[in-house]
Scaffold this active site. Structure first.
Site, PDB file in Angstrom:
ATOM      1  N   ASP A  47      64.101 -47.976  -3.442  1.00 22.24           N
ATOM      2  CA  ASP A  47      62.780 -47.585  -3.634  1.00 22.24           C
ATOM      3  C   ASP A  47      62.079 -46.726  -2.621  1.00 22.24           C
ATOM      4  O   ASP A  47      61.858 -47.237  -1.461  1.00 22.24           O
ATOM      5  CB  ASP A  47      61.814 -48.545  -3.926  1.00 22.24           C
ATOM      6  CG  ASP A  47      60.634 -48.209  -4.443  1.00 22.24           C
ATOM      7  OD1 ASP A  47      60.425 -47.902  -5.639  1.00 22.24           O
ATOM      8  OD2 ASP A  47      59.690 -47.836  -3.643  1.00 22.24           O
ATOM      9  N   TYR A  74      57.117 -40.966   2.027  1.00 24.25           N
ATOM     10  CA  TYR A  74      57.656 -41.738   2.950  1.00 24.25           C
ATOM     11  C   TYR A  74      58.450 -41.022   3.893  1.00 24.25           C
ATOM     12  O   TYR A  74      58.776 -41.497   5.147  1.00 24.25           O
ATOM     13  CB  TYR A  74      58.660 -42.836   2.272  1.00 24.25           C
ATOM     14  CG  TYR A  74      58.150 -43.971   1.290  1.00 24.25           C
ATOM     15  CD1 TYR A  74      56.860 -43.839   1.146  1.00 24.25           C
ATOM     16  CD2 TYR A  74      58.853 -44.710   0.499  1.00 24.25           C
ATOM     17  CE1 TYR A  74      56.279 -44.763   0.111  1.00 24.25           C
ATOM     18  CE2 TYR A  74      58.358 -45.423  -0.447  1.00 24.25           C
ATOM     19  CZ  TYR A  74      56.977 -45.585  -0.398  1.00 24.25           C
ATOM     20  OH  TYR A  74      56.290 -46.272  -1.353  1.00 24.25           O
ATOM     21  N   LYS A  99      59.113 -41.019  -5.991  1.00 27.21           N
ATOM     22  CA  LYS A  99      57.744 -40.919  -6.576  1.00 27.21           C
ATOM     23  C   LYS A  99      57.129 -39.629  -6.298  1.00 27.21           C
ATOM     24  O   LYS A  99      57.308 -38.895  -5.179  1.00 27.21           O
ATOM     25  CB  LYS A  99      56.844 -41.857  -6.014  1.00 27.21           C
ATOM     26  CG  LYS A  99      57.653 -43.233  -6.082  1.00 27.21           C
ATOM     27  CD  LYS A  99      56.634 -44.493  -5.642  1.00 27.21           C
ATOM     28  CE  LYS A  99      57.257 -45.593  -5.330  1.00 27.21           C
ATOM     29  NZ  LYS A  99      57.874 -45.989  -4.168  1.00 27.21           N
ATOM     30  N   HIS A 105      53.024 -41.547  -8.106  1.00 30.20           N
ATOM     31  CA  HIS A 105      52.597 -42.516  -7.109  1.00 30.20           C
ATOM     32  C   HIS A 105      51.312 -43.348  -7.447  1.00 30.20           C
ATOM     33  O   HIS A 105      51.260 -44.413  -7.179  1.00 30.20           O
ATOM     34  CB  HIS A 105      52.779 -41.762  -5.692  1.00 30.20           C
ATOM     35  CG  HIS A 105      53.397 -42.827  -4.741  1.00 30.20           C
ATOM     36  ND1 HIS A 105      53.873 -42.316  -3.711  1.00 30.20           N
ATOM     37  CD2 HIS A 105      52.652 -44.028  -4.458  1.00 30.20           C
ATOM     38  CE1 HIS A 105      54.237 -43.477  -2.829  1.00 30.20           C
ATOM     39  NE2 HIS A 105      53.357 -44.598  -3.308  1.00 30.20           N
TER      40      HIS A 105
HETATM   41  N1  NAP Z   1      53.884 -47.684  -5.045  1.00 34.83           N
HETATM   42  C1  NAP Z   1      53.233 -47.691  -4.011  1.00 34.83           C
HETATM   43  O1  NAP Z   1      51.754 -47.396  -3.874  1.00 34.83           O
HETATM   44  C2  NAP Z   1      53.660 -48.613  -2.763  1.00 34.83           C
HETATM   45  C3  NAP Z   1      52.718 -49.149  -1.868  1.00 34.83           C
HETATM   46  C4  NAP Z   1      53.513 -50.010  -0.698  1.00 34.83           C
HETATM   47  C5  NAP Z   1      54.735 -50.066  -0.758  1.00 34.83           C
HETATM   48  N2  NAP Z   1      55.519 -49.654  -1.850  1.00 34.83           N
HETATM   49  C6  NAP Z   1      56.891 -49.947  -1.951  1.00 34.83           C
HETATM   50  O2  NAP Z   1      57.054 -51.274  -1.850  1.00 34.83           O
HETATM   51  C7  NAP Z   1      57.937 -51.732  -0.710  1.00 34.83           C
HETATM   52  C8  NAP Z   1      57.412 -52.885   0.157  1.00 34.83           C
HETATM   53  O3  NAP Z   1      56.263 -52.886   0.485  1.00 34.83           O
HETATM   54  P1  NAP Z   1      55.623 -52.830   1.885  1.00 34.83           P
HETATM   55  O4  NAP Z   1      56.639 -52.175   2.678  1.00 34.83           O
HETATM   56  O5  NAP Z   1      54.288 -52.583   1.933  1.00 34.83           O
HETATM   57  O6  NAP Z   1      55.846 -54.534   2.548  1.00 34.83           O
HETATM   58  P2  NAP Z   1      56.538 -55.977   2.048  1.00 34.83           P
HETATM   59  O7  NAP Z   1      57.946 -55.612   1.568  1.00 34.83           O
HETATM   60  O8  NAP Z   1      55.410 -56.846   1.455  1.00 34.83           O
HETATM   61  O9  NAP Z   1      56.654 -56.230   3.661  1.00 34.83           O
HETATM   62  C9  NAP Z   1      57.093 -55.867   4.556  1.00 34.83           C
HETATM   63  C10 NAP Z   1      56.839 -56.512   6.031  1.00 34.83           C
HETATM   64  O10 NAP Z   1      57.713 -57.884   5.896  1.00 34.83           O
HETATM   65  C11 NAP Z   1      58.318 -57.751   7.144  1.00 34.83           C
HETATM   66  N3  NAP Z   1      59.698 -58.483   6.537  1.00 34.83           N
HETATM   67  C12 NAP Z   1      60.240 -58.143   5.798  1.00 34.83           C
HETATM   68  N4  NAP Z   1      61.601 -59.212   5.499  1.00 34.83           N
HETATM   69  C13 NAP Z   1      61.222 -60.219   6.432  1.00 34.83           C
HETATM   70  C14 NAP Z   1      61.664 -61.428   6.391  1.00 34.83           C
HETATM   71  N5  NAP Z   1      62.906 -61.882   5.929  1.00 34.83           N
HETATM   72  N6  NAP Z   1      61.142 -62.363   7.406  1.00 34.83           N
HETATM   73  C15 NAP Z   1      60.008 -61.868   8.058  1.00 34.83           C
HETATM   74  N7  NAP Z   1      59.381 -60.719   7.855  1.00 34.83           N
HETATM   75  C16 NAP Z   1      60.226 -59.842   7.024  1.00 34.83           C
HETATM   76  C17 NAP Z   1      58.624 -56.443   7.424  1.00 34.83           C
HETATM   77  O11 NAP Z   1      58.823 -56.428   8.753  1.00 34.83           O
HETATM   78  P3  NAP Z   1      60.261 -55.451   9.485  1.00 34.83           P
HETATM   79  O12 NAP Z   1      60.397 -54.072   8.664  1.00 34.83           O
HETATM   80  O13 NAP Z   1      59.644 -55.203  10.885  1.00 34.83           O
HETATM   81  O14 NAP Z   1      61.494 -56.348   9.144  1.00 34.83           O
HETATM   82  C18 NAP Z   1      57.287 -55.690   7.321  1.00 34.83           C
HETATM   83  O15 NAP Z   1      56.355 -55.845   8.073  1.00 34.83           O
HETATM   84  C19 NAP Z   1      57.744 -50.535   0.169  1.00 34.83           C
HETATM   85  O16 NAP Z   1      58.931 -50.406   1.306  1.00 34.83           O
HETATM   86  C20 NAP Z   1      57.767 -49.303  -0.870  1.00 34.83           C
HETATM   87  O17 NAP Z   1      59.050 -48.989  -1.279  1.00 34.83           O
HETATM   88  C21 NAP Z   1      55.041 -48.929  -3.042  1.00 34.83           C
END
Ligand code: NAP
Length: 287
Positions: free
Chosen positions: A47, A52, A77, A110
């Protein structure tokens, strides 16, 4: 190889229920991490988004992996500056070019911005891309019930997915129910509670999901990590989930969630953690 279940979409295609999110993954690291996720960890779903800034790295990671393009589900997106029919069509072509592919599996708006007429014009551009076969499925991100209804009233192609903030502290039950009733799959962003340092939106706050005591207790009972518990919670709720990590060991851990199952009691305990508090921007106020 991990057998990630798929969810059938109203587009006639299907999406692996677990994928790798790459927001805040630098372009320089994206190629290596995406290739690792595919070749070593078994991911088949990535994704990304124009904003990004890593579509090129993601594209190279897919291209240099040992898995054919057609076995990978790739989402990107349309960014906020690209609303409107002509800008949307041009932005899509530019994304394909950066990704080094001639189609995506899912193209999302998005954020549902602008006035309703412009938003719908953007949606009609996505419908055109779908009819050309260059976006195999099209959908929305950050759409509220109002936005879904707006598109559902005017569509020739219904949205396949709504990708929204969703995690144990923000469970979005009314939206999930509404989407389900209209055959729209729900995909969870910030599924682990977010990165904690996004600075995006006035609700931006540290991740409190992975540090939650109940989650930690359930994790200890199953001898898994809090992140694995939370990912299982999304999967067992029928949600598509795209956790992000820039660490190979966590990328591998986050897909290693098919050797245990949360009990009904675990699910109920997590259901009780909903605080209604976002960690990201609110689609009703974002501009
Ligand atoms: N459509 C939208 O508006 C929108 C908005 C936000 C996000 N997204 C999508 O959703 C995806 C995920 O959301 P997100 O990136 O906001 O956050 P998330 O996946 O909820 O959390 C990621 C955080 O958790 C940590 N992490 C990951 N795996 C872990 C584990 N096994 N143990 C401990 N910590 C862990 C990561 O740190 P490290 O990287 O340091 O491991 C990072 O700080 C994004 O990458 C993006 O593709 C979309």
């Amino acid at each position: 190889m991990t057998d990630v279940p798929t969810i059938a979409l109203n587009s006639g295609t299907s999406i692996p229920q677990l994928g790798l999110g790459v927001w805040q993954t630098p372009d320089d690291d994206a190629e290596r991490l995406v290739r690792f996720a595919i070749d070593e960890a078994g991911y088949r779903h990535i994704d990304t988004a124009k904003i990004y800034g890593n579509e090129e790295g993601v594209g190279r990671g897919i291209a240099t992996s040992g898995v054919p393009r057609e076995e990978i589900f790739l989402t990107t997106k349309l960014w906020n500056a690209d609303h409107g029919r002509d800008r949307a069509l041009a932005a899509f072509d530019e994304s394909l070019q950066r990704l080094g592919t001639d189609y995506v599996d899912l193209y999302l708006i998005h954020w549902p911005l602008g006035d309703d007429a412009e938003f719908l014009a953007t949606w009609h551009a996505l419908e055109q891309l779908h009819s050309e076969g260059r976006a195999r499925a099209i959908g929305l991100s950050n759409a509220t019930i109002r936005h879904l209804d707006l598109v559902l009233a005017e569509h020739s192609v219904a949205p396949a997915i709504d990708q929204v903030e969703l995690h144990p502290h923000f469970q979005q039950l009314p939206l999930r129910q509404h989407a389900l009733e209209h055959g729209i799959a729900v995909e969870s962003w910030s599924p682990l509670g977010g990165t904690g340092n996004s600075g995006w939106g006035k609700n931006s706050r540290p991740n409190t999901v992975l540090a939650n005591e109940t989650i930690a207790e359930i994790a200890a009972e199953h001898s898994v990590s809090p992140a694995q518990v939370v990912i299982r919670w999304h999967l067992q709720n029928g949600l598509v989930v795209i956790p992000k990590s820039t660490h190979e060991q966590r990328i591998a851990q986050n897909i290693d969630v098919f050797g245990f199952e949360l009990t009904e009691r675990d699910l109920q305990r997590i259901a009780a953690l909903d605080t209604g508090e976002r960690v990201g921007a609110d689609p009703d106020t974002v501009r």
